[in-house]
Design a protein around this motif. Structure first.
Motif, PDB file in Angstrom:
ATOM      1  N   SER A  45       0.848  -1.210   0.000  1.00  0.00           N
ATOM      2  CA  SER A  45       0.000   0.000   0.000  1.00  0.00           C
ATOM      3  C   SER A  45       0.875   1.249   0.000  1.00  0.00           C
ATOM      4  O   SER A  45       2.080   1.187   0.286  1.00  0.00           O
ATOM      5  CB  SER A  45      -0.864   0.002   1.268  1.00  0.00           C
ATOM      6  OG  SER A  45      -0.028  -0.031   2.414  1.00  0.00           O
ATOM      7  N   TRP A  47       0.624   3.427   2.160  1.00  0.00           N
ATOM      8  CA  TRP A  47       1.010   3.524   3.573  1.00  0.00           C
ATOM      9  C   TRP A  47       2.379   2.846   3.789  1.00  0.00           C
ATOM     10  O   TRP A  47       3.258   3.387   4.428  1.00  0.00           O
ATOM     11  CB  TRP A  47      -0.050   2.832   4.437  1.00  0.00           C
ATOM     12  CG  TRP A  47       0.123   3.028   5.912  1.00  0.00           C
ATOM     13  CD1 TRP A  47      -0.528   3.921   6.697  1.00  0.00           C
ATOM     14  CD2 TRP A  47       1.033   2.321   6.778  1.00  0.00           C
ATOM     15  NE1 TRP A  47      -0.089   3.815   8.003  1.00  0.00           N
ATOM     16  CE2 TRP A  47       0.868   2.851   8.071  1.00  0.00           C
ATOM     17  CE3 TRP A  47       1.979   1.309   6.590  1.00  0.00           C
ATOM     18  CZ2 TRP A  47       1.595   2.397   9.165  1.00  0.00           C
ATOM     19  CZ3 TRP A  47       2.710   0.862   7.687  1.00  0.00           C
ATOM     20  CH2 TRP A  47       2.512   1.398   8.952  1.00  0.00           C
ATOM     21  N   ASP A 121       5.493  -1.250  13.827  1.00  0.00           N
ATOM     22  CA  ASP A 121       4.200  -1.260  13.140  1.00  0.00           C
ATOM     23  C   ASP A 121       3.299  -2.422  13.569  1.00  0.00           C
ATOM     24  O   ASP A 121       2.158  -2.216  13.918  1.00  0.00           O
ATOM     25  CB  ASP A 121       4.415  -1.221  11.606  1.00  0.00           C
ATOM     26  CG  ASP A 121       3.179  -1.617  10.821  1.00  0.00           C
ATOM     27  OD1 ASP A 121       2.077  -1.203  11.234  1.00  0.00           O
ATOM     28  OD2 ASP A 121       3.296  -2.335   9.813  1.00  0.00           O
ATOM     29  N   ARG A 122       3.804  -3.649  13.532  1.00  0.00           N
ATOM     30  CA  ARG A 122       2.978  -4.801  13.916  1.00  0.00           C
ATOM     31  C   ARG A 122       3.636  -5.590  15.055  1.00  0.00           C
ATOM     32  O   ARG A 122       4.832  -5.475  15.270  1.00  0.00           O
ATOM     33  CB  ARG A 122       2.765  -5.712  12.705  1.00  0.00           C
ATOM     34  CG  ARG A 122       2.033  -4.994  11.584  1.00  0.00           C
ATOM     35  CD  ARG A 122       1.694  -5.904  10.438  1.00  0.00           C
ATOM     36  NE  ARG A 122       1.043  -5.167   9.372  1.00  0.00           N
ATOM     37  CZ  ARG A 122       0.623  -5.719   8.244  1.00  0.00           C
ATOM     38  NH1 ARG A 122       0.787  -7.015   8.043  1.00  0.00           N
ATOM     39  NH2 ARG A 122       0.038  -4.980   7.315  1.00  0.00           N
ATOM     40  N   PHE A 140      -3.922  -0.252  17.069  1.00  0.00           N
ATOM     41  CA  PHE A 140      -4.914  -0.715  16.085  1.00  0.00           C
ATOM     42  C   PHE A 140      -6.271  -0.995  16.737  1.00  0.00           C
ATOM     43  O   PHE A 140      -7.306  -0.843  16.104  1.00  0.00           O
ATOM     44  CB  PHE A 140      -4.430  -1.980  15.385  1.00  0.00           C
ATOM     45  CG  PHE A 140      -3.158  -1.803  14.604  1.00  0.00           C
ATOM     46  CD1 PHE A 140      -3.055  -0.851  13.607  1.00  0.00           C
ATOM     47  CD2 PHE A 140      -2.055  -2.614  14.839  1.00  0.00           C
ATOM     48  CE1 PHE A 140      -1.896  -0.699  12.863  1.00  0.00           C
ATOM     49  CE2 PHE A 140      -0.889  -2.474  14.106  1.00  0.00           C
ATOM     50  CZ  PHE A 140      -0.809  -1.515  13.121  1.00  0.00           C
ATOM     51  N   PRO A 176      -2.862  -5.528  12.672  1.00  0.00           N
ATOM     52  CA  PRO A 176      -3.929  -4.562  12.370  1.00  0.00           C
ATOM     53  C   PRO A 176      -5.247  -5.249  12.041  1.00  0.00           C
ATOM     54  O   PRO A 176      -6.323  -4.749  12.389  1.00  0.00           O
ATOM     55  CB  PRO A 176      -3.382  -3.776  11.170  1.00  0.00           C
ATOM     56  CG  PRO A 176      -2.236  -4.555  10.648  1.00  0.00           C
ATOM     57  CD  PRO A 176      -1.719  -5.369  11.772  1.00  0.00           C
ATOM     58  N   ARG A 180      -8.074  -4.306  14.644  1.00  0.00           N
ATOM     59  CA  ARG A 180      -9.104  -3.420  14.086  1.00  0.00           C
ATOM     60  C   ARG A 180     -10.459  -4.127  14.087  1.00  0.00           C
ATOM     61  O   ARG A 180     -11.495  -3.495  14.279  1.00  0.00           O
ATOM     62  CB  ARG A 180      -8.716  -2.991  12.667  1.00  0.00           C
ATOM     63  CG  ARG A 180      -7.613  -1.948  12.666  1.00  0.00           C
ATOM     64  CD  ARG A 180      -7.111  -1.609  11.279  1.00  0.00           C
ATOM     65  NE  ARG A 180      -5.972  -0.706  11.367  1.00  0.00           N
ATOM     66  CZ  ARG A 180      -5.102  -0.484  10.396  1.00  0.00           C
ATOM     67  NH1 ARG A 180      -5.224  -1.095   9.225  1.00  0.00           N
ATOM     68  NH2 ARG A 180      -4.098   0.356  10.567  1.00  0.00           N
ATOM     69  N   PHE A 204      -5.156  -6.179   2.495  1.00  0.00           N
ATOM     70  CA  PHE A 204      -4.638  -4.806   2.449  1.00  0.00           C
ATOM     71  C   PHE A 204      -4.321  -4.344   1.026  1.00  0.00           C
ATOM     72  O   PHE A 204      -3.604  -3.359   0.839  1.00  0.00           O
ATOM     73  CB  PHE A 204      -3.384  -4.636   3.332  1.00  0.00           C
ATOM     74  CG  PHE A 204      -3.646  -4.670   4.815  1.00  0.00           C
ATOM     75  CD1 PHE A 204      -4.533  -3.783   5.396  1.00  0.00           C
ATOM     76  CD2 PHE A 204      -3.005  -5.577   5.641  1.00  0.00           C
ATOM     77  CE1 PHE A 204      -4.779  -3.796   6.770  1.00  0.00           C
ATOM     78  CE2 PHE A 204      -3.236  -5.605   7.016  1.00  0.00           C
ATOM     79  CZ  PHE A 204      -4.127  -4.709   7.577  1.00  0.00           C
ATOM     80  N   HIS A 229     -10.359  -2.053   6.519  1.00  0.00           N
ATOM     81  CA  HIS A 229      -9.167  -1.954   7.364  1.00  0.00           C
ATOM     82  C   HIS A 229      -8.046  -1.133   6.751  1.00  0.00           C
ATOM     83  O   HIS A 229      -7.036  -0.912   7.413  1.00  0.00           O
ATOM     84  CB  HIS A 229      -8.632  -3.350   7.705  1.00  0.00           C
ATOM     85  CG  HIS A 229      -9.464  -4.102   8.690  1.00  0.00           C
ATOM     86  ND1 HIS A 229      -9.006  -5.227   9.341  1.00  0.00           N
ATOM     87  CD2 HIS A 229     -10.722  -3.905   9.152  1.00  0.00           C
ATOM     88  CE1 HIS A 229      -9.955  -5.692  10.148  1.00  0.00           C
ATOM     89  NE2 HIS A 229     -11.003  -4.913  10.045  1.00  0.00           N
ATOM     90  N   ASN A 230      -8.134  -0.776   5.453  1.00  0.00           N
ATOM     91  CA  ASN A 230      -7.148   0.203   4.970  1.00  0.00           C
ATOM     92  C   ASN A 230      -7.638   0.919   3.711  1.00  0.00           C
ATOM     93  O   ASN A 230      -8.595   0.498   3.048  1.00  0.00           O
ATOM     94  CB  ASN A 230      -5.740  -0.400   4.793  1.00  0.00           C
ATOM     95  CG  ASN A 230      -5.482  -1.044   3.451  1.00  0.00           C
ATOM     96  OD1 ASN A 230      -6.411  -1.420   2.733  1.00  0.00           O
ATOM     97  ND2 ASN A 230      -4.214  -1.182   3.096  1.00  0.00           N
ATOM     98  N   CYS A 278      -3.759   6.293  10.627  1.00  0.00           N
ATOM     99  CA  CYS A 278      -2.746   5.342  11.093  1.00  0.00           C
ATOM    100  C   CYS A 278      -1.445   5.901  10.540  1.00  0.00           C
ATOM    101  O   CYS A 278      -1.273   6.006   9.336  1.00  0.00           O
ATOM    102  CB  CYS A 278      -3.036   3.947  10.533  1.00  0.00           C
ATOM    103  SG  CYS A 278      -1.765   2.742  10.929  1.00  0.00           S
TER     104      CYS A 278
END
Ligand code: AHR
Length: 325
Positions: A45, A47, A121-122, A140, A176, A180, A204, A229-230, A278
């Motif tokens: 993505s 992102w 991030d995760r 998240f 996420p 989420r 994603f 979710h994104n 985010c």
């Protein structure tokens, strides 16, 4: 810091041997750079691209030497990258785990080699919390709660009842995706007018978001709300809605997570109703924490970024600064 100790040792040897190191005793030795191995999970993505850029730019600003690997959405490639960082004896390892499980062996190898690990991030799920030093990234769960709270507010303000909701979720077993989903469900629990009727994983990815939305529209006679979710999946889903003549933001309420410029623009145009931010720009914090770890300092188990929620009810949407991703 192994490299710094080696440098100091060499300087000492040179002085003892009567050789000139080029520095006078009064001068401070230059600060030694740390070596950070970073495994990015992919480039699914806009992102993610912004996140990768943030890491690279922050490393340069902080004088951190970066060994950067991109795993192209494959966990085994991330494990391979981490093993190569261990073999190279980096000072610190950071990585953004594509999924939560399956890391224990490689994390144990890093621990045995004395290399601290930071997840960015995760998160990872492990039976032994001592296998990593800490996490830096987004909350998240709170993002999911914010999505649910917006929907409750929207329904209340506009007197909407019996809303059929579909969810486009991210990569299965990723933080996420899990959080989420959980935050959203917890927020809308007990709301009798809100019905989560289906959920599909679009990984994603924008094309998968479109594919899933198409399938959901074929399967369900009435969809009132999309919780995605994104932004990448949302953009794909919007294309699928438009292909069947639906007006996004009006015929279907759209709630999305990330806050890419494209999503903010659609929010301003009325095609998206709520954008949960985010933040991908976590590079500076990653470098700060990595330096602390390299110096043998403790870091917090969890460091969250501060994030905002942008909605159609905000009076000042035009004042949102350019997002940069
Ligand atoms: O882990 C963060 C998520 O991963 C972002 O929401 C998404 O766009 C990315 O793929």
């Amino acid at each position: 810091m192994k490299r710094r100790s080696v440098a100091l040792l060499l300087m000492l040897c040179a002085l003892l041997a009567g050789c000139s190191s080029g520095t006078t005793p009064a001068e401070e030795p230059p600060e030694q750079s740390i070596l950070l191995g970073f495994s990015q999970l992919g480039w699914e993505s806009a992102w993610r691209l912004a996140n990768s850029e943030s890491i690279k730019e922050a490393a340069e600003r902080a004088g951190v030497s970066l060994m950067y690997e991109n795993a192209e959405q494959k966990q085994d490639r991330q494990i391979k990258a981490i093993r190569s960082f261990i073999a190279y004896q980096v000072d610190v390892i950071a990585f953004s785990p594509i999924v939560e499980t399956g890391w224990d062996n490689v994390l144990q190898e890093a621990k045995d080699a004395g290399i601290p690990v930071l997840t960015t991030d995760r998160m990872v799920e492990t039976g032994d919390e001592s296998l990593y030093a800490g996490f830096i990234g987004s909350d998240f769960y709170q993002e999911g709660v914010a999505a649910g709270e917006f929907l409750i507010e929207k329904a209340e303000r506009e007197g909407l009842s019996d809303l059929n909701i579909v969810e486009l979720s991210g990569t299965l077993d990723s933080t996420p995706m899990l959080q989420r989903a959980e935050g959203f469900r917890d927020a809308i629990a007990g709301q009798e007018n809100l019905h989560l009727i289906d959920s599909m994983s679009g990984d994603f990815l924008r094309p998968k978001g479109k594919e899933c939305m198409k399938a959901l529209l074929e399967k369900h006679a009435r969809i009132d709300v999309l919780y995605s979710h994104n932004d990448a999946m949302t953009l794909g889903a919007i294309a699928a809605m438009e292909e069947v003549g639906l007006v996004p933001g009006r015929d279907v309420i759209i709630i999305t997570v990330d806050g890419e410029q494209a999503a903010i623009d659609l929010l301003k145009q009325g095609s998206i109703n709520c954008v949960i931010e985010c933040k991908p720009q976590i590079g500076d914090m990653v470098m700060e924490l990595a330096k602390k770890l390299a110096a043998g300092e403790e870091i917090p188990r969890c460091t969250y970024s501060e994030e905002r929620v942008f909605t159609e009810f905000d009076a000042d949407l035009d004042s949102i600064p350019p997002r940069g991703y």
